[in-house]
Design an enzyme around this catalytic site. Sequence first.
Site, short mmCIF file in Angstrom:
data_model
loop_
_atom_site.label_atom_id
_atom_site.label_comp_id
_atom_site.label_asym_id
_atom_site.label_seq_id
_atom_site.Cartn_x
_atom_site.Cartn_y
_atom_site.Cartn_z
N PHE A 120 18.09 9.02 7.49
CA PHE A 120 17.41 8.91 8.78
C PHE A 120 17.33 7.44 9.16
O PHE A 120 16.60 6.67 8.55
CB PHE A 120 16.01 9.52 8.65
CG PHE A 120 15.30 9.69 9.96
CD1 PHE A 120 15.72 10.67 10.85
CD2 PHE A 120 14.23 8.89 10.31
CE1 PHE A 120 15.06 10.84 12.06
CE2 PHE A 120 13.58 9.06 11.51
CZ PHE A 120 14.00 10.04 12.39
N GLU A 124 14.41 -0.85 11.50
CA GLU A 124 15.22 -2.06 11.64
C GLU A 124 14.40 -3.26 11.19
O GLU A 124 13.22 -3.13 10.85
CB GLU A 124 15.66 -2.25 13.10
CG GLU A 124 16.53 -1.13 13.63
CD GLU A 124 16.97 -1.34 15.07
OE1 GLU A 124 17.63 -0.44 15.61
OE2 GLU A 124 16.64 -2.40 15.66
N GLY A 128 9.83 -0.82 12.87
CA GLY A 128 9.50 0.12 11.82
C GLY A 128 8.63 1.22 12.39
O GLY A 128 9.07 2.06 13.18
N ARG A 269 -7.13 7.71 -27.81
CA ARG A 269 -7.25 6.27 -28.11
C ARG A 269 -8.62 6.01 -28.69
O ARG A 269 -9.64 6.37 -28.09
CB ARG A 269 -7.07 5.45 -26.83
CG ARG A 269 -7.34 3.96 -26.97
CD ARG A 269 -6.24 3.26 -27.76
NE ARG A 269 -6.36 1.82 -27.61
CZ ARG A 269 -7.05 1.03 -28.44
NH1 ARG A 269 -7.69 1.55 -29.48
NH2 ARG A 269 -7.08 -0.27 -28.24
N GLN A 280 -19.23 5.89 -21.65
CA GLN A 280 -19.60 6.35 -20.31
C GLN A 280 -18.87 5.60 -19.20
O GLN A 280 -18.60 6.19 -18.13
CB GLN A 280 -21.12 6.23 -20.12
CG GLN A 280 -21.90 7.27 -20.91
CD GLN A 280 -23.39 7.23 -20.62
OE1 GLN A 280 -23.92 6.20 -20.20
NE2 GLN A 280 -24.06 8.34 -20.84
N GLN A 337 -6.28 0.91 -15.91
CA GLN A 337 -7.50 0.35 -16.50
C GLN A 337 -7.93 1.14 -17.74
O GLN A 337 -8.32 0.56 -18.76
CB GLN A 337 -8.63 0.33 -15.47
CG GLN A 337 -9.80 -0.56 -15.82
CD GLN A 337 -9.44 -2.04 -15.73
OE1 GLN A 337 -8.39 -2.40 -15.21
NE2 GLN A 337 -10.30 -2.89 -16.25
N GLY A 341 -4.46 -2.65 -22.16
CA GLY A 341 -3.22 -3.40 -22.28
C GLY A 341 -1.99 -2.52 -22.27
O GLY A 341 -0.94 -2.90 -21.75
N GLU A 364 6.77 6.35 6.04
CA GLU A 364 6.31 7.49 6.85
C GLU A 364 5.11 7.09 7.73
O GLU A 364 4.27 7.93 8.07
CB GLU A 364 5.93 8.69 5.96
CG GLU A 364 7.09 9.26 5.16
CD GLU A 364 7.95 10.23 5.94
OE1 GLU A 364 7.56 10.61 7.07
OE2 GLU A 364 9.02 10.60 5.43
N SER A 367 -0.55 2.80 6.50
CA SER A 367 -1.96 3.20 6.59
C SER A 367 -2.57 2.72 7.90
O SER A 367 -3.40 3.42 8.51
CB SER A 367 -2.75 2.64 5.41
OG SER A 367 -2.42 3.30 4.21
#
Length: 385
Positions: A120, A124, A128, A269, A280, A337, A341, A364, A367
Amino acid sequence: MEPSDLADVLSAVRDFVRKEVVPIEEQIDAEDAIPERVIATCKEMGLYGFAIPEEYGGLGMTLTEEAQLAFELGWTTPALRSLFGTNNGIAGQVLLVGGTDEQKKSWLPRLASGEVTASFGLTEADAGSDPSGLATTARRDGTDWVLNGAKRYITNAPVADVIMVFARTNPGASGNRGISTFLVPAGTPGLSIGPKDHKMGQSGAWTADVYLDDVRVPAEALVGGEAGVDQGFQTAAKCLAHGRAHIAALCVGMAGRLVHESVEFAKTREQGGRPIASFQLIQGLIADSVTDHLAGRALVLDVARAYDAGTDKVQGPSAAKYFASEMVGRVADRAVQVHGGAGYIRGVAVERFYRDARLFRIYEGTSQIQQVIIARQALGKAARG
């Protein structure tokens, strides 16, 4: 589609995704390619035509059914869905809405079977989400049209059999007026494809620039025939909501996978002799992601039902795309998070999804474009001063 048929399709896709595609996700990411055997299976399962009506060889899914399919496809790399997304999405839908009977009969069965892969060509360098800067032109020359210009970030361009090119047929018109759409087969003299883009994420989904240098196409290449002159973007606009709702559902599917990865990691883990799932603050991250996922799923299904009923084909799809694309970004961030690591290391699924998810807030319709559409639908003429 009968409920039992839909259940069978969803079950088959779920098995295929989780047993055949998930195990090779890292291979796809590393090689920037999807194996031919996977592509062949997608064609056999009818995935190249899930949104194309049965009369043209597709599965004929409603948007509500399609959303449930996208939930399953979102469980793995978005490169899988990208293989056949344009055939079912904007390319196929523009033909369905604006194509002539001859164009539908000629192209839709081949799109549905996967014999033809469509691209499609709208975006350009300076056009956009807002087409006002569209510079590609199409001029009449006898009964033919001659196209000149360049397109950017065109999905599947390196493997496309046909590119739907948006070009300005009325140079005196401004904004989204005076634009038409042309079916340009691969191999047409003057049509060339640039090298594959090296993207942040979504490896295996190929994009590239498209160049048109005096590309000559016959009159029947104009989508809609004479009635399609200067109507290209208006036709596309009617189809954009479909794609937005689909992307929203895909984001929900990805969020589900990210929740799964986060939960499984937190359970296994250990830190200080006990699983981090007992902390928590980790529970808080998981709870927020579960809630985001459920909210997105409910929103997408509600919007899809309204779309199918014809009661909302503008604001709802934009709201779903806006919320779900932003939502999956939050869920991906929390997943990294939770992994600590490990979440920053290549080869760990959440690291890859973190990169993949970022694009959904851009293509598409960004936002910010969705915010404008949602607000203008709510505010009416007052939004325009």
